[in-house]
Motif scaffolding. Structure first.
Motif, PDB file in Angstrom:
ATOM      1  N   UNK A  41       0.833  -1.204   0.000  1.00  0.00           N
ATOM      2  CA  UNK A  41       0.000   0.000   0.000  1.00  0.00           C
ATOM      3  C   UNK A  41       0.865   1.250   0.000  1.00  0.00           C
ATOM      4  N   UNK A  42       0.345   2.324  -0.567  1.00  0.00           N
ATOM      5  CA  UNK A  42       1.043   3.597  -0.501  1.00  0.00           C
ATOM      6  C   UNK A  42       0.025   4.721  -0.438  1.00  0.00           C
ATOM      7  N   UNK A  43       0.450   5.860   0.085  1.00  0.00           N
ATOM      8  CA  UNK A  43      -0.451   7.001   0.215  1.00  0.00           C
ATOM      9  C   UNK A  43       0.164   8.019   1.152  1.00  0.00           C
ATOM     10  N   UNK A  44      -0.623   9.044   1.517  1.00  0.00           N
ATOM     11  CA  UNK A  44      -0.092  10.061   2.433  1.00  0.00           C
ATOM     12  C   UNK A  44       0.178   9.471   3.820  1.00  0.00           C
ATOM     13  N   UNK A  45       0.825  10.248   4.670  1.00  0.00           N
ATOM     14  CA  UNK A  45       1.212   9.746   6.006  1.00  0.00           C
ATOM     15  C   UNK A  45       0.019   9.221   6.809  1.00  0.00           C
ATOM     16  N   UNK A  46      -1.150   9.793   6.539  1.00  0.00           N
ATOM     17  CA  UNK A  46      -2.333   9.418   7.323  1.00  0.00           C
ATOM     18  C   UNK A  46      -2.708   7.940   7.163  1.00  0.00           C
ATOM     19  N   UNK A  98      -5.810   0.191  10.931  1.00  0.00           N
ATOM     20  CA  UNK A  98      -5.978  -0.210   9.537  1.00  0.00           C
ATOM     21  C   UNK A  98      -4.936  -1.264   9.148  1.00  0.00           C
ATOM     22  N   UNK A  99      -3.720  -1.096   9.675  1.00  0.00           N
ATOM     23  CA  UNK A  99      -2.682  -2.107   9.402  1.00  0.00           C
ATOM     24  C   UNK A  99      -3.136  -3.468   9.910  1.00  0.00           C
ATOM     25  N   UNK A 100      -3.662  -3.476  11.132  1.00  0.00           N
ATOM     26  CA  UNK A 100      -4.124  -4.751  11.707  1.00  0.00           C
ATOM     27  C   UNK A 100      -5.332  -5.292  10.945  1.00  0.00           C
ATOM     28  N   UNK A 101      -6.173  -4.382  10.497  1.00  0.00           N
ATOM     29  CA  UNK A 101      -7.334  -4.806   9.704  1.00  0.00           C
ATOM     30  C   UNK A 101      -6.872  -5.615   8.483  1.00  0.00           C
ATOM     31  N   UNK A 102      -5.872  -5.063   7.759  1.00  0.00           N
ATOM     32  CA  UNK A 102      -5.363  -5.755   6.559  1.00  0.00           C
ATOM     33  C   UNK A 102      -4.724  -7.087   6.957  1.00  0.00           C
ATOM     34  N   UNK A 103      -3.925  -7.055   8.013  1.00  0.00           N
ATOM     35  CA  UNK A 103      -3.165  -8.253   8.399  1.00  0.00           C
ATOM     36  C   UNK A 103      -4.038  -9.315   9.077  1.00  0.00           C
ATOM     37  N   UNK A 104      -5.297  -8.982   9.386  1.00  0.00           N
ATOM     38  CA  UNK A 104      -6.184  -9.988   9.990  1.00  0.00           C
ATOM     39  C   UNK A 104      -6.927 -10.794   8.937  1.00  0.00           C
ATOM     40  N   UNK A 105      -6.633 -10.513   7.649  1.00  0.00           N
ATOM     41  CA  UNK A 105      -7.420 -11.123   6.571  1.00  0.00           C
ATOM     42  C   UNK A 105      -6.646 -12.139   5.744  1.00  0.00           C
ATOM     43  N   UNK A 106      -5.736 -12.826   6.392  1.00  0.00           N
ATOM     44  CA  UNK A 106      -5.002 -13.873   5.671  1.00  0.00           C
ATOM     45  C   UNK A 106      -3.732 -13.377   5.015  1.00  0.00           C
ATOM     46  N   UNK A 107      -3.343 -12.124   5.318  1.00  0.00           N
ATOM     47  CA  UNK A 107      -2.133 -11.521   4.748  1.00  0.00           C
ATOM     48  C   UNK A 107      -0.964 -11.777   5.718  1.00  0.00           C
ATOM     49  N   UNK A 108       0.201 -12.176   5.161  1.00  0.00           N
ATOM     50  CA  UNK A 108       1.345 -12.499   6.021  1.00  0.00           C
ATOM     51  C   UNK A 108       2.178 -11.277   6.405  1.00  0.00           C
ATOM     52  N   UNK A 109       2.337 -10.360   5.455  1.00  0.00           N
ATOM     53  CA  UNK A 109       3.184  -9.182   5.706  1.00  0.00           C
ATOM     54  C   UNK A 109       2.592  -7.983   4.995  1.00  0.00           C
ATOM     55  N   UNK A 110       2.872  -6.804   5.540  1.00  0.00           N
ATOM     56  CA  UNK A 110       2.392  -5.576   4.901  1.00  0.00           C
ATOM     57  C   UNK A 110       3.582  -4.678   4.556  1.00  0.00           C
ATOM     58  N   UNK A 144       4.397   2.550   1.857  1.00  0.00           N
ATOM     59  CA  UNK A 144       5.067   3.845   1.753  1.00  0.00           C
ATOM     60  C   UNK A 144       4.039   4.900   2.164  1.00  0.00           C
ATOM     61  N   UNK A 145       4.288   5.534   3.300  1.00  0.00           N
ATOM     62  CA  UNK A 145       3.385   6.583   3.779  1.00  0.00           C
ATOM     63  C   UNK A 145       4.145   7.896   3.655  1.00  0.00           C
ATOM     64  N   UNK A 146       3.786   8.704   2.653  1.00  0.00           N
ATOM     65  CA  UNK A 146       4.544   9.925   2.346  1.00  0.00           C
ATOM     66  C   UNK A 146       3.551  10.966   1.832  1.00  0.00           C
ATOM     67  N   UNK A 147       3.591  12.155   2.426  1.00  0.00           N
ATOM     68  CA  UNK A 147       2.622  13.183   2.026  1.00  0.00           C
ATOM     69  C   UNK A 147       2.790  13.631   0.580  1.00  0.00           C
ATOM     70  N   UNK A 148       3.895  13.251  -0.036  1.00  0.00           N
ATOM     71  CA  UNK A 148       4.054  13.500  -1.479  1.00  0.00           C
ATOM     72  C   UNK A 148       3.017  12.749  -2.305  1.00  0.00           C
ATOM     73  N   UNK A 183       8.123  -0.552   6.360  1.00  0.00           N
ATOM     74  CA  UNK A 183       7.856   0.793   5.830  1.00  0.00           C
ATOM     75  C   UNK A 183       9.028   1.238   4.965  1.00  0.00           C
ATOM     76  N   UNK A 184       8.733   1.607   3.721  1.00  0.00           N
ATOM     77  CA  UNK A 184       9.752   2.122   2.810  1.00  0.00           C
ATOM     78  C   UNK A 184       9.777   3.646   2.895  1.00  0.00           C
ATOM     79  N   UNK A 185      10.885   4.236   2.395  1.00  0.00           N
ATOM     80  CA  UNK A 185      10.882   5.685   2.176  1.00  0.00           C
ATOM     81  C   UNK A 185      10.834   5.900   0.663  1.00  0.00           C
TER      82      UNK A 185
END
Lengths: 254, 388
Positions: free
Chosen positions: A59-64, A70-82, A85-89, A203-205
């Protein structure tokens, strides 16, 4: 085998307020997972379970977007890793910018065989990011999938056309976007919710991903539609010809 | 003081609402109330989503949990549905069984629970002559050591889940039915054991749970069906009363909150004498007092649950909670009915169901008067122990 599912995190539309000047107020809106992406996550999770593959979410988007719930929401659905990139750009990123970043993330993660995306985002619904990501990766892409299968070297995608069912097989690596009917999102179990906080989040930059590309479109403004005032036209069924007038009035506006 | 819900609690409640959206439609609720049982597939879905595993020890597939989360889940389940969902308590019943059953008995219970999602046993405790006054019980257990069996006799009444649960948890006095005999034993008996018969009782509310009289007529069971220790049955039963009171109070609160929301939505739309209902001062006052009551109920419940989770004794507070929440929920539901007016007194509105169901909490799991009996002594102990 490694499968990556693309996920957009956006403000919950139930909490977005329209200001007097028709601009949108996101200040009270909490982050949530884009609706159609829930179907994509489910399809990816089912395919990963069947193919005994690892499933990562990207996933990518602004810092918000970097919100722990929300991270836990995604990871509770059968996903192993998240991966994130959270960047206001990326505040108003267009599909080209998003596709470039997501492709860079998929490459950085490495060894991804299949990328699965949702039908479109719940806010802009441009239906572009899957194709843009595939283009940036140089991989084949197909959209509108209603069923997926894989043997580890190819992916088989079923699509419902107007009068026929189309089955397409593509070599991996590839990008597939799926229609909402591909899978009903699971109700994550309590155990999965409790385990989600312990799963890895990377988390990437923007620099690590080669920077954010220049936008290809310029957003001039985002405004709510002008509300149409109610006509308050009342038909009394007891009047002669009132029903015909009512039907005619309906036809006129439709 | 921190009233923030954790991410996990918020996600669980979101998932619970999604569960209700998918499985608990108003049409289905009415069907369950008519036929006195919830469909297996729905109980199973609740269990599979994990809610039904709360409090059951991990070694039996359960989920370690706390009273605060359980209270929130039960409250939200009733608030969202505006009805009594009997499966709210199934996990806690398994927790009871796990507390004093042998590993074999617990495994047997879990197998039945996992198969249908229905509560695996009903509790045959009350008798026609012994409700709150348990000591007046006359059901007996005769120990036939020669044959390695026990013979159970007696009439049990107000047995919830008797028709749907495959086992019955029976409690009776060892050998002698006389009032002063304090030696009780408990058994986990298959419902279809010869000598067991039952007849339905018809409650006015909470009819999504079946409710029966159960007759034990020379029921012969192996002594290995004993639950826990011989002669210690009643003490065992008391063990989990406090968490049960917290759960039942959450049921009351959820119903009250559902009534309040229903009334507020009605008051926001209904026009009388040229203005919206809520603009009439008498209605605004009712809504205000209902909101105060709901907030008070929630504060008291969450605090008691927090105390329970932190190992603080809740003998007094759980009794206060049970009494205050069951009486107050009925008041809130009654006011909601008054706001909705004559329509609220019809079966077309769900407020009638909420009101009748809330009223039932004045009896379930210990009457309001029994809570006074417990609390009164505890209050004197709390403030005047030097005088006792």
């Amino acid at each position: 085998m490694k499968i990556a599912v693309l996920v957009k995190i956006l403000p919950d539309d139930q909490d977005i307020q329209v200001n007097g000047d028709r601009t949108l107020d996101f200040s009270r809106a909490k982050s949530t997972v884009s609706t159609y992406d829930l179907n994509a996550i489910e399809a990816a999770a089912q395919l990963a379970a069947k193919a005994d593959a690892q499933l990562v979410a990207v996933t990518c988007g602004p810092k918000s977007i970097n919100d722990s719930k929300t991270r836990k929401n995604i990871l509770s659905r059968g996903v192993d890793e998240l991966y994130m990139l959270a960047d206001d750009g990326l505040e108003l990123a267009d599909a080209y910018q998003t596709g470039r970043i997501l492709a860079a993330m998929v490459q950085k993660i490495g060894d991804v065989d299949l990328v699965i995306a949702g039908d479109g985002s719940a806010d802009l619904y441009a239906q572009q990011v899957d194709i843009q990501t595939a283009e940036a990766l140089g991989w084949p892409a197909i959209n509108g999938g209603t069923a997926l299968d894989t043997d580890g070297t190819t992916v088989t995608v079923t699509r419902m056309l107007e009068t026929e069912r189309e089955v397409i097989r593509m070599p991996l690596p590839a990008v597939v976007s799926v229609a909402p009917e591909v899978a009903l999102p699971r109700i994550a179990g309590m155990k999965d919710v409790l385990a989600a906080g312990k799963k890895p989040v990377v988390e990437f930059t923007a620099e690590e991903l080669g920077g954010i590309a220049a936008p290809t479109i310029e957003t001039v403004e985002i405004l709510a539609p002008v509300p149409t005032p109610r006509k308050k036209q009342i038909f009394d069924a007891a009047d002669e010809g009132a029903i015909d007038a009512f039907v005619a009035a309906l036809r006129e506006v439709m | 003081m921190d009233f923030t819900k954790t991410d996990e609690q918020e996600l669980m409640l979101e998932n619970l609402r999604e569960f209700c959206d998918r499985w608990v439609t108003e049409e289905r609720i009415q069907d369950w109330y008519d036929k006195r049982r919830v469909d297996d597939e729905v109980c199973k879905a609740y269990l599979e989503a994990g809610f039904g595993y709360m409090f059951i020890p991990e070694e039996y597939g359960g989920i370690p949990s706390d009273a605060q989360t359980l209270a929130m889940v039960v409250e939200e389940l009733m608030r969202t549905t505006g009805a009594t969902m009997p499966f709210m308590s199934y996990g806690l019943s398994m927790y009871d069984l796990a507390t004093f059953g042998t590993p074999e008995q617990v495994a047997k219970g879990m197998e039945a629970y996992n198969e249908t999602g229905q509560q695996c046993f009903s509790l045959a405790l009350s008798e026609p002559g012994a409700g709150s006054d348990n000591q007046s019980m006359t059901a007996t257990v005769h120990w036939d050591d020669e044959n390695g069996t026990c013979v159970l006799n007696g009439t049990k009444t107000m047995v919830s889940h008797a028709e749907t649960a495959p086992y019955i948890m029976f409690i009776g006095k060892d050998e002698d039915p006389s009032h002063d005999n304090k030696s009780y034993s408990m058994f986990l008996v298959p419902k279809d054991t010869p000598g067991i018969t039952m007849a339905p009782l018809h409650k006015i509310g909470q009819t999504s749970t079946n409710f029966d009289e159960v007759y034990f007529d020379n029921v012969v069971v192996p002594q290995s069906d004993l639950l826990g220790e011989k002669g210690k049955g009643f003490k065992q039963l008391m063990h989990n009363f406090e968490i049960e009171r917290i759960m039942l109070s959450a049921h009351s609160l959820g119903l009250a909150q559902a009534a309040l929301e229903e009334a507020a939505r009605y008051a926001a739309q209904r026009v009388t004498f040229g203005q919206k209902l809520f603009k009439h001062q008498l209605i605004a006052e009712k809504l205000t007092d209902m909101e105060i009551k709901c907030q008070n109920m929630r504060n008291m419940l969450y605090k008691t649950a927090w105390e329970f989770d932190n190992g603080i004794p809740v003998r007094l507070d759980s009794a206060l909670c049970k009494r205050y929440l069951s009486t107050t929920a009925t008041e809130v539901a009654s006011d909601a009915m008054q706001i909705i007016g004559g329509l609220g007194y019809t079966t077309e509105s769900k407020i009638g169901r909420i009101w009748i169901d809330a009223r039932g909490d004045s009896f379930a799991g210990g009457t309001e008067e029994i809570m006074v009996h417990i609390a009164g002594r505890e209050i004197v102990k709390k403030y005047a122990s030097d005088l006792l």
